[in-house]
Structure formats: C-alpha cells, structure tokens
Scaffold this motif. Structure first.
Motif, PDB file in Angstrom:
ATOM      1  N   ASP A  96       0.502  -1.189  -0.057  1.00 46.09           N
ATOM      2  CA  ASP A  96      -0.144  -0.193  -0.044  1.00 46.09           C
ATOM      3  C   ASP A  96       1.115   1.037   0.073  1.00 46.09           C
ATOM      4  N   ALA A  97       0.777   2.319  -0.731  1.00 43.20           N
ATOM      5  CA  ALA A  97       1.103   3.462  -1.500  1.00 43.20           C
ATOM      6  C   ALA A  97       1.193   4.344   0.347  1.00 43.20           C
ATOM      7  N   TYR A  98      -0.194   4.064   1.187  1.00 41.65           N
ATOM      8  CA  TYR A  98      -0.485   4.669   2.478  1.00 41.65           C
ATOM      9  C   TYR A  98       0.002   4.126   4.056  1.00 41.65           C
ATOM     10  N   ILE A  99       0.038   2.373   3.631  1.00 42.89           N
ATOM     11  CA  ILE A  99       1.009   2.252   4.995  1.00 42.89           C
ATOM     12  C   ILE A  99       1.529   0.809   5.031  1.00 42.89           C
ATOM     13  N   GLN A 100       3.151   0.688   5.549  1.00 45.41           N
ATOM     14  CA  GLN A 100       3.758  -0.800   5.243  1.00 45.41           C
ATOM     15  C   GLN A 100       3.903  -0.960   6.421  1.00 45.41           C
ATOM     16  N   TRP A 101       4.455  -2.701   5.836  1.00 43.53           N
ATOM     17  CA  TRP A 101       4.168  -4.029   6.927  1.00 43.53           C
ATOM     18  C   TRP A 101       6.088  -4.477   6.702  1.00 43.53           C
ATOM     19  N   SER A 102       6.425  -4.732   8.093  1.00 44.85           N
ATOM     20  CA  SER A 102       7.692  -5.798   7.416  1.00 44.85           C
ATOM     21  C   SER A 102       6.986  -6.828   6.184  1.00 44.85           C
ATOM     22  N   GLU A 103       7.537  -7.146   5.794  1.00 41.79           N
ATOM     23  CA  GLU A 103       8.477  -7.778   4.554  1.00 41.79           C
ATOM     24  C   GLU A 103       7.761  -9.670   4.923  1.00 41.79           C
ATOM     25  N   GLU A 104       8.185  -9.435   6.465  1.00 43.92           N
ATOM     26  CA  GLU A 104       8.082 -11.063   7.057  1.00 43.92           C
ATOM     27  C   GLU A 104       6.476 -11.106   7.189  1.00 43.92           C
ATOM     28  N   GLN A 105       5.555  -9.999   8.150  1.00 41.42           N
ATOM     29  CA  GLN A 105       4.282 -10.299   7.960  1.00 41.42           C
ATOM     30  C   GLN A 105       3.218 -10.183   6.374  1.00 41.42           C
ATOM     31  N   GLU A 106       4.233  -8.800   4.941  1.00 43.42           N
ATOM     32  CA  GLU A 106       3.060  -9.512   4.308  1.00 43.42           C
ATOM     33  C   GLU A 106       3.095 -10.649   3.739  1.00 43.42           C
ATOM     34  N   LEU A 107       4.504 -11.365   3.619  1.00 41.09           N
ATOM     35  CA  LEU A 107       4.417 -12.518   2.804  1.00 41.09           C
ATOM     36  C   LEU A 107       3.519 -13.263   3.740  1.00 41.09           C
ATOM     37  N   ASP A 108       3.323 -12.899   5.442  1.00 38.05           N
ATOM     38  CA  ASP A 108       2.272 -14.012   5.978  1.00 38.05           C
ATOM     39  C   ASP A 108       0.909 -13.326   5.781  1.00 38.05           C
ATOM     40  N   TYR A 109       0.764 -12.707   5.111  1.00 36.95           N
ATOM     41  CA  TYR A 109      -0.741 -12.375   4.387  1.00 36.95           C
ATOM     42  C   TYR A 109      -1.239 -12.326   2.835  1.00 36.95           C
ATOM     43  N   VAL A 110       0.415 -12.770   2.319  1.00 39.82           N
ATOM     44  CA  VAL A 110       0.514 -13.310   0.948  1.00 39.82           C
ATOM     45  C   VAL A 110      -0.258 -14.439   0.836  1.00 39.82           C
ATOM     46  N   ILE A 111       0.286 -15.300   1.586  1.00 41.36           N
ATOM     47  CA  ILE A 111       0.684 -16.863   1.573  1.00 41.36           C
ATOM     48  C   ILE A 111      -0.419 -17.021   1.734  1.00 41.36           C
ATOM     49  N   ARG A 112      -1.366 -16.112   2.953  1.00 44.12           N
ATOM     50  CA  ARG A 112      -2.933 -16.629   3.705  1.00 44.12           C
ATOM     51  C   ARG A 112      -4.287 -16.708   2.338  1.00 44.12           C
ATOM     52  N   TYR A 113      -3.698 -15.289   1.559  1.00 44.47           N
ATOM     53  CA  TYR A 113      -4.769 -15.116   0.080  1.00 44.47           C
ATOM     54  C   TYR A 113      -4.172 -16.521  -0.689  1.00 44.47           C
ATOM     55  N   TRP A 114      -3.101 -17.166  -0.925  1.00 47.92           N
ATOM     56  CA  TRP A 114      -2.718 -17.940  -1.892  1.00 47.92           C
ATOM     57  C   TRP A 114      -2.974 -19.288  -1.675  1.00 47.92           C
ATOM     58  N   GLU A 115      -2.996 -19.381  -0.408  1.00 43.62           N
ATOM     59  CA  GLU A 115      -3.823 -20.632  -0.088  1.00 43.62           C
ATOM     60  C   GLU A 115      -5.418 -21.005  -0.216  1.00 43.62           C
ATOM     61  N   ALA A 116      -5.705 -19.240   0.026  1.00 45.47           N
ATOM     62  CA  ALA A 116      -7.025 -19.657   0.074  1.00 45.47           C
ATOM     63  C   ALA A 116      -7.601 -19.495  -1.484  1.00 45.47           C
ATOM     64  N   ALA A 117      -6.370 -19.108  -2.506  1.00 44.26           N
ATOM     65  CA  ALA A 117      -6.881 -18.668  -3.975  1.00 44.26           C
ATOM     66  C   ALA A 117      -6.615 -20.709  -4.479  1.00 44.26           C
ATOM     67  N   ARG A 118      -5.458 -21.527  -3.716  1.00 43.56           N
ATOM     68  CA  ARG A 118      -5.966 -22.563  -4.748  1.00 43.56           C
ATOM     69  C   ARG A 118      -6.888 -23.181  -4.029  1.00 43.56           C
ATOM     70  N   ARG A 119      -7.317 -23.059  -2.937  1.00 41.03           N
ATOM     71  CA  ARG A 119      -8.716 -24.106  -1.956  1.00 41.03           C
ATOM     72  C   ARG A 119      -9.675 -23.930  -3.238  1.00 41.03           C
ATOM     73  N   SER A 161      -9.773 -22.204  -6.390  1.00 44.24           N
ATOM     74  CA  SER A 161      -9.436 -22.896  -7.127  1.00 44.24           C
ATOM     75  C   SER A 161      -9.415 -22.032  -8.598  1.00 44.24           C
ATOM     76  N   LEU A 162      -8.177 -20.800  -8.313  1.00 46.35           N
ATOM     77  CA  LEU A 162      -8.568 -19.866  -8.021  1.00 46.35           C
ATOM     78  C   LEU A 162      -7.217 -20.215  -9.050  1.00 46.35           C
ATOM     79  N   PRO A 163      -6.737 -19.405 -10.518  1.00 41.25           N
ATOM     80  CA  PRO A 163      -5.399 -20.139 -11.399  1.00 41.25           C
ATOM     81  C   PRO A 163      -4.329 -19.670 -11.142  1.00 41.25           C
ATOM     82  N   VAL A 164      -3.537 -19.728  -9.880  1.00 38.79           N
ATOM     83  CA  VAL A 164      -2.506 -18.987  -9.448  1.00 38.79           C
ATOM     84  C   VAL A 164      -1.165 -20.181  -9.678  1.00 38.79           C
TER      85      VAL A 164
END
Length: 343
Positions: free
Chosen positions: A235-258, A260-263
């Motif tokens: 986000d251009a307006y608020i920043q998180w550590s990359e460790e926290q960002e990775l956690d959020y992105v992994i959670r999205y990726w796992e949910a997207a796979r469940r 059946s989105l094309p990730v």
C-alpha cells in the motif's frame, strides 16, 4: 449555475417532498485523485447519504454504475445507488461511513481481522470474474501507465531529461515487466484496492461481518490476478514488514488455491509475479503522485513517495532483469550500490 449550487438544487428536488421547508447539510466527505468530488448529505432526520459530483465533461458515471452492480452481484459491499442524474453527473449513494482502513489501522492489533476480511472480499470478486465484461488491462493500458514514470516523475518532478542510455534502460525493463504482467491469469481487477478505499463498517466495526466497504471501483478492468493483492499489501499509504506481508500473501495464495483460482502451484512463482506486478504499479503511482502535485496542486501525495520508492527498489534489487532500474534509481538519488539477493 456553479456546480455546487446545481448539486444542492438536485438534492433539494429529491428530498423536498419528504422534508418540506427543512434544511439539508452538505459537507465534503473525502478527497479524490480525480475530478470527482464526494459530499456527505445529512438529512433533517439525521440520516446521511453520499452525493457524488462527477463533471460530465471530465468524468463518466456509467462505469461506476456498471461496476457497482457487478461487484454487488459478486457479494462485495459497495455503495447502493439511490438516485442518479447522469446528464448533470450526480449520483446519490448509501453512506459507508468515514472510517477507512487507513484510519482503523492506526491500531495495528486490528490488522489481522481487517486484512482477512479484505482478502475474503477480493477472493469473492476474483471468483466471480469472467472475460468480456470489463475493459481489458492490456498492453496499451499497462504501457500508458508506465509512461507516467518518465513523463511526470523523472521529467516534471525531478527536472531530468532522460538521455539515450536512460531511455534504453527504461525500455528494456518496462518490456520485461509487461511480459510478466501479461502472462498472468486474468480476473476482475479493482485497480485501487488499498487502505484509503476500504471502509470499516458499522459501530462495532472491527468485527462487523460485511467489512470492508469498497469504494473508488469505477476504473475496474479484467487483468492480472496479482494486481489488487499487491495494491493491498504494498500500500502506498501504510507499510508492513516483509515478514508480515509474506504471511498475508501466503494466506491469500492458500485460499485462492482452495477456491481453484488460477494461481501458481509453487508459491515462489506466485510471489515473483506479485512483485513484478508491484513494480508496474509502483512506477505508475510515482508518476501519478508527481502529476497530482505538479498539475493539480495536490502536493500531499509527495510524502508517500519514499514508501513507494522503497517497494520498487527492493523488487528491482532482487531480480536480475530489473537490476538496471535499481541502478538507475540509485543514480538518481546518488545512493551507494547495495548488495542484495538475486532470484
């Protein structure tokens, strides 16, 4: 008649039958990076509505109406259109409140719940995606956005005229970025899915089941699956550590796979796409922020440029194909070259 008076006249025509000879209060509701303006209308009974003022010679309300219906059908919480005057460029909308995610996230303890809700809403939009409904986020549009970086950030903001070597560097790097972006699977893309456009709903907002309220979706397109995700978590307006960002992105990726989105089946491949899509967005945002300052007199966006630059530099240092842009950025700021990992 001035637009504010025209708008007031339209509102009075709408509500005069219910509230004869009563005053209505119109106050600015939010800032916008376009020519649109938003007002909060307080009625005599204390209830509120939002009035959008979109000058017809500069803005078109029809995409807003189309995308609102599309996103609502997908299950997203968007404003309800209560009345419209397309000829004059006015819409009357339900009020999603004044608490943005950006405001709520001052309490960082709320982040896990709010971001979980935002991810769920994003997944719903992507699951509902289908081609041929929204404009395509194609080569021409992605390229026009990248051109904002040299035109507005380099030339207008920094006062630099790119020499031939710089132009060649930008051409090569932009080509690499676009090749990656256009290979990504396609879904509905909000295009500004971030903390200023996501609203916390209700009095008991952090646990309200219909978070987030979603605004500013009228420019939605059909494009790369990682675009809205990187808008949200870089986000251009608020920043998180990359460790926290990775956690959020992994959670999205796992949910997207469940779902059946094309990730990508491999998270490393997905994260690479996410970062490269982020590079495109960050280059665009730097150009837009410079344009907002120098063309529109909105210099408040300048304070967020260092955050956007930090995202861009981190990605460019990480991938060999993007290293020339990292060196260019270092040269612009006369920074020492830093050693980093290359993937």
């Amino acid at each position: 008649m001035p637009r504010t008076a025209l708008l007031g006249h339209w509102v009075r025509e709408l509500f005069e039958p219910d509230f004869p000879d009563r005053d209505f209060r119109l106050e600015p509701a939010s800032a916008d990076a376009s020519f649109r303006r938003y007002f909060r209308l307080t009625l005599p009974d204390g209830t509120t509505r939002i009035v959008m003022d979109a000058p017809p010679d500069k803005e078109n309300c029809r995409p807003f109406l189309k995308v609102a219906a599309l996103f609502r059908e997908a299950g997203a919480h968007v404003p309800v259109v209560l009345a419209e005057n397309l000829e004059q460029g006015f819409l009357l909308l339900s009020d999603l409140g004044s608490t943005t995610y950006l405001t709520a996230l001052k309490d960082r303890n709320l982040a896990p719940r709010l971001y979980s809700d935002a991810t769920s809403a994003l997944l719903a939009l992507q699951i509902a995606s289908r081609p041929g409904v929204l404009p395509e986020y194609d080569y021409a549009l992605l390229s026009r956005e990248l051109a904002l970086f040299p035109d507005w950030y380099l030339e207008r903001h920094l006062g630099l005229t790119p020499d031939e070597a710089t132009q060649n560097t930008l051409h090569r790097v932009f080509s690499e970025i676009l090749t990656n972006n256009l290979k990504q699977p396609q879904v509905f893309v909000h295009r500004d899915y971030h903390s200023r456009n996501l609203m916390v709903i209700g009095d008991n907002a952090p646990t309200f089941p219909t978070n987030p309220g979603i605004l500013d979706f009228q420019d939605a397109v059909y494009g790369p699956i990682s675009y809205d995700l990187v808008s949200l978590y870089r986000d251009a307006y608020i920043q998180w550590s990359e460790e926290q960002e990775l956690d959020y992105v992994i959670r999205y990726w796992e949910a997207a796979r469940r779902a059946s989105l094309p990730v990508h089946a491999d998270f490393h491949d997905f994260y690479r796409d996410y970062e490269w899509m982020g590079a495109q967005r960050q280059l665009k945002v730097l150009g837009i922020f410079a344009r907002l300052c120098h063309r529109d007199g909105k210099d408040d966006y300048l304070k967020d440029m260092p955050r956007v630059l930090s995202y861009l530099r981190r990605t460019c240092q990480r991938y060999g194909e993007l290293r020339p842009l990292a060196r260019l950025l270092d040269g612009l700021e006369q920074r020492p070259v830093e050693v980093g990992y290359t993937f």
